[in-house]
Write a protein that holds these residues in place. Structure first.
Motif, PDB file in Angstrom:
ATOM      1  N   GLN A 170      -0.672   1.531  -9.281  1.00 16.76           N
ATOM      2  CA  GLN A 170       0.173   2.704  -9.425  1.00 16.76           C
ATOM      3  C   GLN A 170       0.320   3.000 -10.917  1.00 16.76           C
ATOM      4  O   GLN A 170       0.470   2.096 -11.728  1.00 16.76           O
ATOM      5  CB  GLN A 170       1.544   2.436  -8.804  1.00 16.76           C
TER       6      GLN A 170
ATOM      7  N   PRO B 199      -2.906  -2.914  -4.135  1.00 20.74           N
ATOM      8  CA  PRO B 199      -3.164  -3.426  -5.488  1.00 20.74           C
ATOM      9  C   PRO B 199      -4.019  -4.686  -5.449  1.00 20.74           C
ATOM     10  O   PRO B 199      -3.727  -5.627  -4.729  1.00 20.74           O
ATOM     11  CB  PRO B 199      -1.759  -3.708  -6.036  1.00 20.74           C
TER      12      PRO B 199
ATOM     13  N   THR C  67      -1.093   4.768  -4.813  1.00 22.30           N
ATOM     14  CA  THR C  67      -2.030   3.696  -5.181  1.00 22.30           C
ATOM     15  C   THR C  67      -3.470   4.052  -4.835  1.00 22.30           C
ATOM     16  O   THR C  67      -4.343   3.194  -4.873  1.00 22.30           O
ATOM     17  CB  THR C  67      -1.667   2.365  -4.468  1.00 22.30           C
TER      18      THR C  67
ATOM     19  N   ASN D   7       0.862  -1.174   0.000  1.00 20.52           N
ATOM     20  CA  ASN D   7       0.000   0.000   0.000  1.00 20.52           C
ATOM     21  C   ASN D   7       0.899   1.224   0.000  1.00 20.52           C
ATOM     22  O   ASN D   7       1.554   1.517   0.987  1.00 20.52           O
ATOM     23  CB  ASN D   7      -0.908  -0.013   1.245  1.00 20.52           C
TER      24      ASN D   7
ATOM     25  N   GLY E 195      -6.229   0.067  -6.915  1.00 22.44           N
ATOM     26  CA  GLY E 195      -5.009   0.151  -6.118  1.00 22.44           C
ATOM     27  C   GLY E 195      -3.742   0.132  -6.951  1.00 22.44           C
ATOM     28  O   GLY E 195      -2.646  -0.020  -6.409  1.00 22.44           O
TER      29      GLY E 195
END
Length: 338
Positions: free
Chosen positions: A225, A179, A174, A169, A223
């Motif tokens: 990036q 994720p 994110t 996290n 979540g």
């Protein structure tokens, strides 16, 4: 929103402000309406919730406190009720239930819940709980043992998924969500079913879905990036992600050849998986449908150019760096409404 003083429409304003929660200070993007004649500032319930969510998210992230969905996930994987979970953790029933619906645990209770995510540690908590009925204790211990064995068997697969999709996290990078491989896979499947986009377009559809959801709620959907590259924002490690989803049968990748000699990859559906809307909230589905409707008839090259108008891409493209989700608050300008 109209000014209660003059009756005129007020512009929505945003500015960086520091706010305090439990004696800790954090910087948030504060949203408010401003009466241009009087200078007075006003908020709505929705804006208050958005401002507060940003503050709470940063506090949780800074202190390693699990989010509500993570707390519920720990309990659900052991298949126990909220009352049994509260007994095992030594918390009051109402206290624990409030954690699952948004109340932020103390740092000590947060650490306890995080430790309970480990089946080996959870077994010890169950064994030491004196208030559980014996039949319930046996069922819960059996479930914990099953999870321990399953984790040992699937470790290589878990490690691969963490490598491809990410496992940490990262807070603002994110969208304050860990994720989620399954959710991202379903997002890809959703857009493949709706429009069979090229790879370039798929990357932008995912970006807009996640960032627009953050703009509304201070949370991303997947979540993931996102990185700013020459062709616009893309999920980090997107090549490996799409390779994995293709191998697992979520999508079929079709190569399209052009007269110029170039080629593109089209994302189509396969017979192995169908989109599962149950994984998404109503608000998330509204975002997914909105993005699909907005960009359905827009070409891959055009959506790439639109994404180049976003501040998140402009500010990070030179260094090819990760895009802070706070740039989502700038996305109600010319780019998506062009």
């Amino acid at each position: 929103m109209k000014s209660p003083i003059t009756g005129k429409e007020m512009p929505l304003c945003r500015e960086k402000r520091r706010a305090e929660f439990r004696k800790e200070s954090f910087e948030i993007v504060f949203h408010f309406y401003k009466c241009e004649d009087s200078g007075e500032q006003f908020t709505t319930t929705e804006l208050d919730e958005l401002n507060l969510a940003q503050l709470h998210n940063q506090y949780r992230y800074s202190n390693n406190i699990p989010f509500t969905d993570e707390i519920a996930k720990v309990r659900n994987k052991y298949q126990v009720s909220a009352s049994s979970m509260s007994e095992i953790l030594g918390l009051g029933v109402n206290t624990y239930r409030n954690y699952e619906v948004g109340e932020i645990p103390s740092k000590a209770n947060a650490k306890l819940i995080s430790l309970a995510d480990n089946p080996n540690y959870f077994k010890e908590l169950v064994k030491s709980c004196t208030t559980l009925k014996e039949n319930d204790r046996k069922k819960i211990l059996k479930r914990a043992d099953t999870l321990i064995n399953k984790n040992e068997e699937q470790f290589p697969t878990t490690a691969v998924l963490d490598y491809i999709f990410g496992s940490d996290n990262k807070g603002k990078l994110t969208g304050f969500k860990k994720p989620n491989a399954e959710k991202l896979a379903q997002m890809v499947l959703f857009f493949a079913e709706r429009m069979k986009p090229y790879k370039t377009k798929m990357n932008k559809l995912l970006f807009y879905a996640d960032f627009l959801n953050f703009r509304n709620s201070a949370f991303s959907i997947s979540g993931m990036q996102y990185i700013a590259i020459d062709h616009g924002p893309v999920p980090d490690n997107f090549q490996s992600i799409f390779e994995y989803l293709s191998n697992e049968g979520y999508i079929k990748r079709e190569i399209q050849h052009f007269p110029s000699g170039k080629e593109g990859t089209i994302f189509a559906t396969s017979d192995k998986h169908k989109f599962d809307a149950s994984l998404f909230t109503d608000a998330e589905m509204e975002i997914l449908n909105g993005v699909a409707n907005k960009f359905k008839d827009i070409s891959a090259s055009d959506i790439k150019e639109i994404s180049h108008l976003e501040q998140g891409w402009i500010k990070n493209e030179n260094n090819k760096s990760a895009i802070n989700y706070e740039y989502a608050f700038d996305m109600d300008g010319q780019a998506i409404h062009r």
